[in-house]
Design an enzyme around this catalytic site. Structure first.
Site, PDB file in Angstrom:
ATOM      1  N   SER A 132       0.837  -1.200   0.000  1.00 18.87           N
ATOM      2  CA  SER A 132       0.000   0.000   0.000  1.00 18.87           C
ATOM      3  C   SER A 132       0.872   1.250   0.000  1.00 18.87           C
ATOM      4  O   SER A 132       1.669   1.447  -0.918  1.00 18.87           O
ATOM      5  CB  SER A 132      -0.961  -0.047   1.195  1.00 18.87           C
ATOM      6  OG  SER A 132      -1.992   0.910   1.063  1.00 18.87           O
ATOM      7  N   ASP A 226     -10.116  -3.592  -5.214  1.00 20.75           N
ATOM      8  CA  ASP A 226      -9.278  -2.610  -4.533  1.00 20.75           C
ATOM      9  C   ASP A 226      -9.264  -1.326  -5.349  1.00 20.75           C
ATOM     10  O   ASP A 226      -9.051  -1.361  -6.574  1.00 20.75           O
ATOM     11  CB  ASP A 226      -7.855  -3.176  -4.397  1.00 20.75           C
ATOM     12  CG  ASP A 226      -6.901  -2.279  -3.642  1.00 20.75           C
ATOM     13  OD1 ASP A 226      -7.320  -1.221  -3.141  1.00 20.75           O
ATOM     14  OD2 ASP A 226      -5.711  -2.641  -3.553  1.00 20.75           O
ATOM     15  N   HIS A 256      -8.079  -5.094  -0.450  1.00 15.97           N
ATOM     16  CA  HIS A 256      -6.887  -4.407   0.015  1.00 15.97           C
ATOM     17  C   HIS A 256      -6.596  -4.816   1.461  1.00 15.97           C
ATOM     18  O   HIS A 256      -7.500  -4.899   2.284  1.00 15.97           O
ATOM     19  CB  HIS A 256      -7.105  -2.898  -0.062  1.00 15.97           C
ATOM     20  CG  HIS A 256      -5.875  -2.096   0.184  1.00 15.97           C
ATOM     21  ND1 HIS A 256      -5.017  -1.747  -0.832  1.00 15.97           N
ATOM     22  CD2 HIS A 256      -5.342  -1.584   1.327  1.00 15.97           C
ATOM     23  CE1 HIS A 256      -4.018  -1.044  -0.327  1.00 15.97           C
ATOM     24  NE2 HIS A 256      -4.182  -0.938   0.979  1.00 15.97           N
TER      25      HIS A 256
END
Length: 283
Positions: A132, A226, A256
């Site tokens: 991320s 996501d 995610h």
């Protein structure tokens, strides 16, 4: 089970009372907290003699997360790759806006590459990795490494943030109801990048780099549902266009944050694939 886990992953200081979700703590890995280049770090050393190092940057939108939230993932990567894994406790926004996290990530990576013997680390190949926001930092550091001739061997990007514009089609398709929402990402981006002009800089949005030619080979992992998926797919295409060796894993049915949930089959399988790729890249 997953809905409970993803709520846990969203808090700033997570206290994982439910280890079941993260998977059992792996054995055979020693852990030491220290400072590298003035930045807090946690060093994971496997029982076998390591010859390579992976510098890991945790996710959390540059705002949440810490060494503890990704402790299980880093332990597992150290055990599965046989490499030393260094988790970086970079400064968090909004108290420390861009480029603080990037500067910390860059400083730790540079120290690991140029001062490995003095730091008591393997003198062999170095890779960067992150999920991320941490994937964003890893990609940005890889660009910096290319510009400054650092011998970076590989970059592992796990559902990375690659374009701070936050306008791709997946931002519309998965805007809400899929754990990481469009509104949450815009909050994170606004916290880390309060100056809109900074959002187009390659250090903040690696997808905006004029060319990716010469960056380290990459493995890009995406989750099917996501908001960040499309920018990662665009990055894979851009890497291929610019002649960079790249592999892509798309985790079907995953949200995610799934990589942390090592009690579940798909996250375990994807981590093993990533570890195998890292091992081969660092050989």
């Amino acid at each position: 089970l997953v809905s409970v886990a993803v709520r846990l992953l969203g808090v700033r200081k997570v206290r994982f009372t439910g280890r079941l979700l993260m998977g059992p703590r792996v054995s055979g890995v020693s852990v030491v907290d220290r400072r590298i280049a003035g930045v807090g770090a946690r060093v994971y050393r496997p029982s076998q003699q390591p010859v390579a190092t992976v510098v890991y940057f945790h996710g959390g939108g540059w705002v949440v997360g810490d060494l503890d939230t990704h402790d299980g993932v880093c332990r597992s990567l150290a055990q599965a790759t046989g490499a030393v894994v260094i988790a970086t406790d970079y400064r968090l926004a909004p108290e420390h806006a861009f480029p603080a996290a990037y500067d910390d990530a860059r400083a730790v990576t540079q120290a690991v590459i140029t001062q490995s013997a003095a730091l008591g680390l393997p003198t062999g190949p170095v890779a960067v990795a992150g999920d991320s926001a941490g994937g964003n930092l890893a990609a940005a550091v890889a660009l910096h490494a290319r510009e400054h001739g650092w011998p970076l061997r590989a970059q592992l990007l796990i559902y990375p943030v690659l374009d701070a514009a936050a306008e791709s089609a997946s931002y519309q398709r998965f805007a809400s109801g899929y754990f990481l929402t469009r509104e949450s990402m815009r909050y994170y981006i606004g916290s880390y990048l309060p100056q809109p002009a900074d959002r187009a800089r390659p250090e903040a949005s690696p997808l905006r780099a004029a060319s990716l030619s010469g960056v380290a080979p990459a493995l890009v992992i995406t989750a099917e549902a996501d908001v960040l998926r499309d920018e990662a797919l665009a990055y894979v295409a851009a890497l291929r266009r610019d002649g960079v060796a790249v592999q892509h894993i798309d985790a079907a049915g995953m949200l995610h944050g799934f990589f942390n949930l090592q009690s579940l089959h798909t996250p375990r399988a994807v981590l093993q694939q990533a570890a195998q790729w890292l091992s081969e890249s660092l050989a």
